[in-house]
Each structure stands twice: as C-alpha cells, then as structure tokens.
Motif scaffolding. Structure first.
Motif, short mmCIF file in Angstrom:
data_model
loop_
_atom_site.label_atom_id
_atom_site.label_comp_id
_atom_site.label_asym_id
_atom_site.label_seq_id
_atom_site.Cartn_x
_atom_site.Cartn_y
_atom_site.Cartn_z
N THR A 1 0.82 -1.22 0.00
CA THR A 1 0.00 0.00 0.00
C THR A 1 0.84 1.26 0.00
OG1 THR A 1 -0.08 0.04 2.41
CG2 THR A 1 -1.84 -1.18 1.25
N GLY A 2 2.11 1.13 0.37
CA GLY A 2 2.97 2.30 0.47
C GLY A 2 2.65 3.14 1.68
N MET A 3 1.97 2.56 2.65
CA MET A 3 1.55 3.28 3.85
C MET A 3 2.51 2.98 5.00
SD MET A 3 -1.14 4.87 2.82
CE MET A 3 -1.90 5.37 4.36
N SER A 4 2.59 3.93 5.90
CA SER A 4 3.39 3.74 7.12
C SER A 4 2.72 2.66 7.98
CB SER A 4 3.48 5.05 7.89
OG SER A 4 4.11 6.05 7.12
N CYS A 5 3.50 2.07 8.86
CA CYS A 5 2.94 1.07 9.79
C CYS A 5 3.71 1.07 11.09
CB CYS A 5 2.95 -0.31 9.14
SG CYS A 5 4.62 -1.00 8.95
N GLU A 6 3.04 0.50 12.13
CA GLU A 6 3.67 0.31 13.44
C GLU A 6 3.53 -1.15 13.81
OE1 GLU A 6 2.11 2.86 16.42
OE2 GLU A 6 2.86 4.71 15.48
N MET A 7 4.57 -1.66 14.43
CA MET A 7 4.57 -3.08 14.84
C MET A 7 5.20 -3.22 16.22
SD MET A 7 5.92 -4.70 11.23
CE MET A 7 7.22 -3.49 11.11
N GLU A 8 4.60 -4.08 17.04
CA GLU A 8 5.20 -4.41 18.34
C GLU A 8 5.67 -5.86 18.29
OE1 GLU A 8 2.82 -3.66 21.76
OE2 GLU A 8 2.50 -1.53 21.30
N TYR A 9 6.89 -6.07 18.73
CA TYR A 9 7.45 -7.43 18.70
C TYR A 9 8.57 -7.51 19.72
CZ TYR A 9 10.64 -4.86 15.64
OH TYR A 9 11.49 -3.93 15.12
#
Length: 647
Positions: free
Chosen positions: A70-78
């Motif tokens: 999508t070319g969108m920013s994202c956030e991830m918790e790991y």
C-alpha cells in the motif's frame, strides 16, 4: 545520506533503511549491540527475523507486506532476543521516503525499546485480573458466610459502632427476637421501636439497655458464658446462653461487637422437669420409708415381747421374724437417709471424737453379721491421737456400711482389716478384705445409688445398693473424701476414708454429754421424779443418768427398746427421755408403745433429737411433751423436769 546515518548512530534507538522492495539496506550499530548479529547476517535471507520471538514473526511479516503493498506507514510491536537470550519488547515505526514524483525511494524505520512499558502494562493487566478474581472470591465468600450465618442454629448479632446503635442479625437472630429481616435489633438505637416487644433479664432482674451483653462488648468488654432470659410482652420467655466479643480498629479501639447466643429454653425446661421429678422421687422415698417403718415397729415389738415372755413354742419362727424385720428396718433407714441427703435435711451434731471409739461401736453393731459369716477381723486403730470433729451417729454409720459391704461380699471365713493412722492433716481409715474385689467396670460407679456388685443366685449379699452412696454423702458432709480400689495382689478391695484431723485443744469438744458441774438449785418443795432414759449412746446416757440422780430424781437407764419395755412394769416412769433415732424401733414408736402400756398413768415424753424441725413435728404428733436437740444442755433438762413435775 551520510548526515542521516551519522545522526542515526547517535540515537539510542535501532534505526534502519530498506530499499523500495523492502530489502534491508543499512542498520545502525544499536542492532548489533542489542542482538549480537551483524548487518551482513541480518541482510542474509531475512536473518533479522530470526532474532524475533517466534510468536511475533508472522504478525510482523504480514504488517510489513501490507505496508509494501500500500505504500503506507505502519507500526509493529514485537520481541527481539538480546545477547543474554532474553526477549525485549520493541515498537517499530516504518515510513516511506518519496521523490518529487511521489515514488518511494526508500523505507526508514526506528525501533523503540518499550519493554518497561509493556511489563508495566502486563503487571497492570495481571493486577486488574487478580483484583477481579479477588472481588469474585470475596463475593463468593460473603455469600457463603451469609448462607452459613443463616444455616447456624445459634443467634448471631453484629454491631458496627461502640455505642451499639445498630445491631444486625442472622435469620436465627431475627426469628429468636420475633423480628423481621433487616430491622435494627439494638435496644440502644436512636429509635428502638423494633425492640419494644421484649425486655432482657438476668437472674430475674431487668438489665438496663446500656448494660446488655452486646452493648458492653461494643465498648470493649469481653462477655463470656453469658446467660439471659428474654421476656416478650405476650408472656413468652426464652433463655439464651453464649458470648459477646469486641471488634477493634487497628489501634485497638473498640468499634463494635459480635455475639453468638444459643436458645437453651428446652434445656432449662428439661432441667426444671428433672428437678421436679427428683423432688417427687425424694418425697416418695421419704413417704415410703415412713409408711414402711410404721408397721415394722409393732412387728418387732411383738416379736421382742414374745421373746421376753418365754415359752418353748416356735422359737425358731420368732427368731426369723425378728431378724428379718430388723433387716427391713435397716433397708428402710437407708431409704430414709438417702431421701434426707437428697433434700438437704441431714444436720450433723458434731463433737470431738476418738476414731478408735467410733470403730469399736461400729464393730459391735455389725458383729452379728461378722459372726454369722465367720469372718476374722483385724483392727489396727490407735486408742488416742486420731481426733475428728464428727457426728458420732453418722460416722459410725459410715464405718458400719463399709464393714457390712466387706462382710457381705467376702466369702465365709474371710479376713477383714481395719486400719487407721494419721497422714499429714488427715485421719485416714482403711477397710480391706480378701474377697473377689470389685469389677473394673463397676469401680468408677461404686458410690452411686443402687449400684451393686454381682450377686449369687441365693442373693445373700442383699441390700438396695444404697450403703456406699450414704458412705460418700456422710463422709463429704464431714469435709472428707472416700475412695475405692482393688488390692494390688488381685485379692479383695480397699476403701479409704479421709477426714480432717483435730489437733491440740484449740477446738473445744462440742460434747453431747452433760458437764460434770453440779446441777442447778431446784425450786423449794420440788419432789423426786421417776425418770426412764432410753439412749443407745452408752457413755452419754450414763452421764445424763448420774446428773439427774444428783439432782434428786429416781433414774433408770436402758440402751434399747426391749430393755425399756421390760422396766415399765416395775418402775412405772413418770417421765421418759428417749433418743429419737434408736435402732430397730425409733424413739417415737417406743414412746407411743409406753403410753399405750401405761394408759392409766402414761409418762411425759421428752425426745432427744438432732434432726431439726421435721423430727420435732413428728414428736408432737406422737405425743411427746418436748424435744431437746443435741448437744444436750443438762441444766435445761433439769429445769424442764421441774416444769413438767409442777404441771
């Protein structure tokens, strides 16, 4: 780009860049410092994923794929595994970098260490879960406690303030006070309308509301073994028993109380019914004893008269009649004594006695039974030094009953030992035999009424099982104790009587005998009176006779009813002084017989008694002019004779 990388190296976060297709281009030194993996290792076949927690890899892969698509920013918790092998939570923020045409030329990302925050959130969630669990358990416990309170048959009341203004109860508490659930049961409430239908009493006295058990406990006073009666306005009475315990704050100050009381009304009613049954039983025994005695007295008298008149006809039959009638008298006397003990009617006439004298009289009285069974009796009692303050008649009866018990339960030609000695402040008398002993199951109950050992088919032991019960009662009335045990060798038993010992002369004798001082002056013109004294106390009777003789009277002495009746024809007494408690035929029956025989000029009768008003009243019914209690006042007796002679 070099400036970006220099800045990224200065930051504490993990910073990296990726190509537009998502492949890793560069990562700062924080990565290797944390994980120990080089950039080359991280680039090779997506090696960086290997440092993530296995449970987080799929979610991170999917989120990164969506961002690329999508070319969108994202956030991830790991979680990333550090050099120590521990997993540390991170928050990664990934954003695209675009050229002037909007095309993605690079991806930049930063991973922030959120492990402390995550642990705090987990701890908070665990705490909230624990709190919810605790609240659930507390509600369950409260429901269980409420159910338990309602299931308990005792009344439970709780106060939450030191003045006990509000009192709550369980179902039994509300039911007991005949009040509806939820009402205030406190007598010290600001509005006591809910409790006006009852009042509380202790020992028949109404208790002030501020002094009730829960009110006192609310003020910090522990109340235990508390008995009260609740009287309702319709006349019903309930009896309660229990405790009231203060509740306290952390600093120890009273903040209320909890009380638990049991309704013991049925038990009180049962006790009252038992007391009434016991009273009726005692009255019946007394009545039965007297009614049985009445026909026995003339039977014995008739048999004795037949013996006195002689004749060869039926001597064996006369002997049987006399012996069996005397045995019946002893049984009736035991019943009468049991009744008197139960009703508290036994009054002791104590004097200073030497135990040896009492033992001698007891052996003399029981000697026919000892002779009949051919027993050998050994007596080891000092003549002096064993002084006791005792009622001679009752203490003699104690020893007679012990000897009778030994004689009856010991096979013929047995051995009986009577031993007495001083032990510390006590006089200790022991009666031992070599009979079969006492059954182990019977031993703890041997002094109870109607308890008897095994009998043979011929029932030679006889009796009602009252003798040892009277031994215990009379001994305890003297402040002593009695015990029973089997001999260690298994042959026979031993009874031990312990009495307080008198020592020195600090306890003056309360003698039944008159003093040796001369009699008082008699009125002018007083004449001599023919006096018959009938008393089985040999020494005392002899001194009375000597005293009255010195006073100028003509005196004859008899120690049993048979001798007294034999003296009447020749002596014709004007006054008869008779011991009311004579054996075989009591003094009242003898007095009636004397008046019947001398109906033309019946003697005036005076009873010597130690049994109080009951016997005095009986003396009046039997025609006695007066009753004199023991210990005897000889001067009073002389004046009484002068007064009778003047009538």
């Amino acid at each position: 780009m070099n400036d970006f990388r220099k800045l990224a190296e200065a930051l504490p976060q993990i910073i990296w860049t990726c190509a537009p297709n998502g492949s890793l281009e560069w990562i700062n030194d924080r990565w290797e410092e944390l994980t120990g993996m080089t950039v080359e290792e991280a680039r090779r076949n997506k090696g960086g994923l290997q440092m993530m927690h296995p449970d987080d890899r799929e979610q991170v892969t999917q989120s990164w794929a969506v961002a690329l698509a999508t070319g969108m920013s994202c956030e991830m918790e790991y979680r990333l595994r550090n050099r120590a092998g521990d997993y540390v939570w991170h928050l990664a923020k990934v954003a695209p970098m675009r050229d002037e045409n909007g095309a993605i030329v690079r991806w930049t990302a930063a991973a922030f260490d959120i492990d402390d925050r995550h642990k705090a959130e987990e701890a908070l969630r665990a705490s909230e879960a624990a709190l919810r669990q605790s609240a659930t358990e507390a509600r369950a416990r409260a429901e269980e406690l409420e159910a338990l309170m309602d299931a308990v048959p005792a009344a439970v009341w709780i106060s939450d303030d030191p003045e006990c203004r509000i009192l709550r109860g369980n179902k039994a508490g509300y039911d007991l006070l005949r009040s509806g659930p939820g009402k205030n049961l406190s007598k010290t409430a600001e509005d006591s309308a809910d409790t006006r239908h009852f009042e509380v009493f202790v020992n028949g006295v109404q208790v002030p509301h501020s002094e009730l058990g829960l009110q006192r406990a609310s003020r910090g006073i522990e109340v235990r073994d508390y008995e009260e009666e609740v009287r309702f306005d319709d006349g019903e009475v309930r009896y309660l028993y229990g405790n009231a315990i203060p509740l306290r704050d952390c600093d120890g100050s009273p903040r209320g109380a909890v009380g638990a009381l049991v309704d013991v009304t049925r038990m009180k009613e049962a006790e009252a019914a038992m007391r009434e049954a016991a009273r009726r039983k005692d009255e019946f025994l007394a009545l039965l004893s007297h009614e049985l005695r009445n026909p026995l007295a003339p039977i014995i008298t008739a048999a004795q008269l037949m013996e006195m008149r002689g004749g060869s006809a039926t001597p064996r039959e006369r002997e049987v009649i006399l012996r069996q009638a005397q045995h019946m008298v002893r049984l009736v006397d035991d019943l009468l004594d049991v009744s008197r003990v139960a009703r508290g009617k036994i009054m002791l006439s104590k004097s200073r006695l030497q135990l040896a004298d009492v033992v001698a009289r007891a052996i003399e009285a029981i000697s026919p039974l000892l002779d009949q069974r051919h027993h050998h009796v050994t007596v080891s009692v000092p003549d002096d030094g064993l002084s006791v303050d005792a009622d001679e008649v009752r203490l003699t009866q104690v020893i007679i009953n012990l000897l009778s018990n030994a004689a009856r339960y010991t096979p013929p030609r047995g051995n009986i030992v009577i031993d007495a000695r001083r032990e510390a402040a006590e006089v200790v008398l022991r009666v031992r035999d070599d009979g079969p002993g006492i059954d182990g199951d019977l031993l703890p109950h041997v002094f109870e009424m109607f308890v008897q050992g095994a009998r043979g088919s011929d029932r030679q032991q006889g009796g009602l099982g009252l003798g040892l019960s009277l031994v215990k009662s009379f001994t305890e009335l003297h402040g002593g104790t009695v015990s029973a045990a089997n001999n260690p060798d298994g042959q026979g038993s031993e009874f031990t009587v312990r009495l307080p010992r008198l020592s020195g002369s600090s306890h003056p004798p309360a003698s039944k005998e008159p003093p040796s001082a001369p009699p008082p002056p008699r009125p002018p013109g007083a004449r001599s009176v023919r006096v018959l004294i009938v008393d089985d106390h040999v020494d005392g009777a002899s001194k009375i006779a000597r005293y009255l003789t010195r006073a100028g009277h003509d005196v004859r002495l008899a120690h049993d009813p048979t001798r007294a009746l034999s003296l009447t024809d020749g002596f014709r007494p004007e006054v008869a002084i008779i011991d009311a408690s004579l054996p075989v035929m009591d003094g009242y029956s003898l007095g009636q017989e004397l008046r019947s025989r001398m109906s033309g000029a019946p003697p005036r009768l005076i009873a010597l008694t130690g049994y109080g008003r009951d016997d005095t009243s009986r003396g009046e019914e039997a025609g006695f002019a007066a009753s004199i209690p023991r210990p005897l006042n000889a001067d009073l007796l002389v004046r009484l004779l002068d007064a009778i002679e003047a009538l």
